[in-house]
Write an enzyme that holds these catalytic residues in place. Structure first.
Site, short mmCIF file in Angstrom:
data_model
loop_
_atom_site.label_atom_id
_atom_site.label_comp_id
_atom_site.label_asym_id
_atom_site.label_seq_id
_atom_site.Cartn_x
_atom_site.Cartn_y
_atom_site.Cartn_z
N ASP A 295 -7.95 -7.93 0.40
CA ASP A 295 -7.04 -8.04 1.54
C ASP A 295 -7.87 -7.78 2.79
O ASP A 295 -8.82 -6.98 2.75
CB ASP A 295 -5.91 -7.00 1.46
CG ASP A 295 -6.33 -5.69 2.12
OD1 ASP A 295 -6.85 -4.83 1.39
OD2 ASP A 295 -6.16 -5.55 3.35
N ASP B 2 0.85 -1.17 0.00
CA ASP B 2 0.00 0.00 0.00
C ASP B 2 0.90 1.23 0.00
O ASP B 2 2.09 1.15 0.29
CB ASP B 2 -0.92 -0.01 1.23
CG ASP B 2 -2.12 0.92 1.02
OD1 ASP B 2 -2.88 1.11 1.97
OD2 ASP B 2 -2.27 1.47 -0.09
C1 OQN Z 1 -9.75 -2.21 6.45
N1 OQN Z 1 -10.39 -1.35 5.49
C2 OQN Z 1 -9.67 -0.67 4.58
N2 OQN Z 1 -10.22 0.24 3.77
C3 OQN Z 1 -9.20 0.75 3.04
C4 OQN Z 1 -9.17 1.78 2.09
C5 OQN Z 1 -7.94 2.16 1.54
C6 OQN Z 1 -7.86 3.27 0.60
O1 OQN Z 1 -8.86 3.93 0.23
N3 OQN Z 1 -6.63 3.59 0.11
C7 OQN Z 1 -5.49 2.91 0.50
N4 OQN Z 1 -4.32 3.31 -0.04
N5 OQN Z 1 -5.52 1.84 1.35
C8 OQN Z 1 -6.73 1.47 1.90
C9 OQN Z 1 -6.76 0.41 2.85
C10 OQN Z 1 -5.50 -0.34 3.29
C11 OQN Z 1 -5.33 -1.64 2.52
C12 OQN Z 1 -3.99 -2.29 2.81
C13 OQN Z 1 -3.62 -2.62 4.12
C14 OQN Z 1 -2.38 -3.20 4.39
C15 OQN Z 1 -1.49 -3.47 3.36
C16 OQN Z 1 -1.86 -3.16 2.05
C17 OQN Z 1 -3.11 -2.57 1.77
C18 OQN Z 1 -8.01 0.09 3.41
N6 OQN Z 1 -8.33 -0.81 4.38
#
Ligand code: OQN
Length: 374
Positions: free
Chosen positions: A272, A94
């Site tokens: 994920d 991310d």
């Molecule tokens: C739990 N709910 C959740 N909603 C999210 C929305 C977003 C969003 O709108 N933008 C970004 N960039 N990331 C999000 C993430 C994190 C996902 C993640 C976590 C860990 C490792 C790799 C990826 C989210 N996670």
């Protein structure tokens, strides 16, 4: 030398559900895919070989955590994240913005990026789209995310519009940095992230604007932030039709087994969620019969395993009584066995979906899985 380009091929569809395959520099990703979260370069309480043996093709890393500790430069000096964590398969990272907004202190977001202080030692940072891509490149990530702004829900329409439009400008800057670092020639992929809160027109505008930019894949962001399930599913029904049909779609942060079934039904390819791993550390088991809370005293004398039909030793070879004992005693083996069981359940569910879409029986599969949940 230029590596094989990042690619996605559609193998079959069943309604809006898709069966596909992504090729990255570190192998194939079978979709629909569940991607275990390995935030600090480890899937908690699991060995990498175990994670792989369950059928995981991708693990997730996190720019926010790794830039603070041990730093992206140190991981790069040590050969990159694949070498560092002994995971020779695909890694997705991310961009860090989401974690900054939920974990860091003294956050200040503006056009340039986000300034914040580390939750570990208070050190000051300035995360920009360019720096986020530089970090993901140093880590050697195969699938990278643009820097975006994810707002909570519900939110005023003006706020959703402001954050969505900022994220589009950051999408351009992220893409420029990704290309300047030679990402495409390395076979790496960069995903644009659709925002827009719970406002249909903003979601469609964001998806269309991103589709006009050359991304290897597209994420649906800004969901799984506390909104009701029906709002999330409604947003998918509006957003996925506006997304390119020939590129992977990644719904960030989702979700429970039911969320995943319903989202595959609406055209999502990648998922994920910390649920299976975090729940495992808190005594909660996912089984084909539904959830089992092993903290509950009713399991104290139950000699049955979690699921005698499972091929996962954690589900088949240990009694609920024993697991209850381990949880109550705070033993480390509780987290190890329940995480193993939970990831096995999730990956078994994903394999079942992939097979059902290829066979054209996805709706029957979905109904059968739900019927088993007591
Ligand atoms: C739990 N709910 C959740 N909603 C999210 C929305 C977003 C969003 O709108 N933008 C970004 N960039 N990331 C999000 C993430 C994190 C996902 C993640 C976590 C860990 C490792 C790799 C990826 C989210 N996670």
């Amino acid at each position: 030398m230029t590596a094989k380009p990042f690619s996605f091929r559609l193998i079959a569809t069943d309604g809006a559900a898709r069966r596909g395959e992504i090729e990255t520099p570190h192998g194939l990703v079978r979709t629909p895919a569940f991607m275990p979260v390995g935030t600090q370069a480890t899937v908690k309480a699991m060995y990498p070989d175990q994670v792989r043996a369950l059928g995981s093709d991708v693990v997730l890393g996190n720019t926010y955590h790794l830039m603070l500790r041990p730093t992206a430069e140190r991981v790069a000096r040590l050969g990159g994240l694949h070498r560092f964590m002994n995971w020779p398969h695909t890694i997705l990272t991310d961009s860090g913005g989401f974690q900054v907004m939920s974990l860091a202190q003294l956050r200040k977001l503006d056009e340039t990026g986000v300034r914040f202080q580390s939750h570990i030692d208070g050190q000051k940072y300035h995360l920009t789209p360019e720096r986020s891509i530089e970090i993901q490149g140093l880590l050697g990530s195969d699938i990278q995310m643009q820097l975006d702004e994810c707002i909570g829900l519900p939110a005023p329409r003006e706020e959703a519009q402001r954050a969505m439009e900022l994220s589009l400008r950051w999408a351009e800057r992220s893409r420029a940095q990704f290309e300047a670092m030679g990402g495409p020639a390395k076979g790496q992929g960069l995903y644009g992230i659709v925002q827009g809160g719970d406002v249909a027109e903003l979601r469609i505008a964001s998806a269309r604007a991103l589709a006009d930019m050359p991304f290897e894949g597209y994420s649906v962001g800004g969901l799984a932030v506390g909104e009701p399930q029906d709002v999330m599913l409604k947003m998918l029904e509006i957003t996925t039709p506006a997304m390119p049909v020939d590129k992977p779609r990644y719904l960030m942060g989702v979700g429970t087994p039911e969320d995943i079934l319903e989202s595959v039904t609406r055209g999502i390819d990648q998922f994920d969620c910390v649920m299976p791993t975090r729940a495992g550390r808190h005594g909660l088991a996912y089984t084909r019969y539904g959830k089992v809370n092993l903290k509950n005293a009713r399991h104290a004398d139950d000699p049955r395993p979690l699921d005698e039909t499972s091929d996962c030793p954690a589900a088949r070879d240990y009694s609920r009584a024993y697991l209850h004992h381990l949880v109550k005693a705070g033993e480390g083996l509780a987290a190890m066995l329940l995480t193993w069981n939970n990831l096995a359940y999730y990956q078994h569910l994903m394999q079942g979906m992939r097979d059902a879409i290829e066979a054209g029986t996805f709706q029957d599969f979905r109904a059968a899985v739900k019927a088993d949940w007591v």
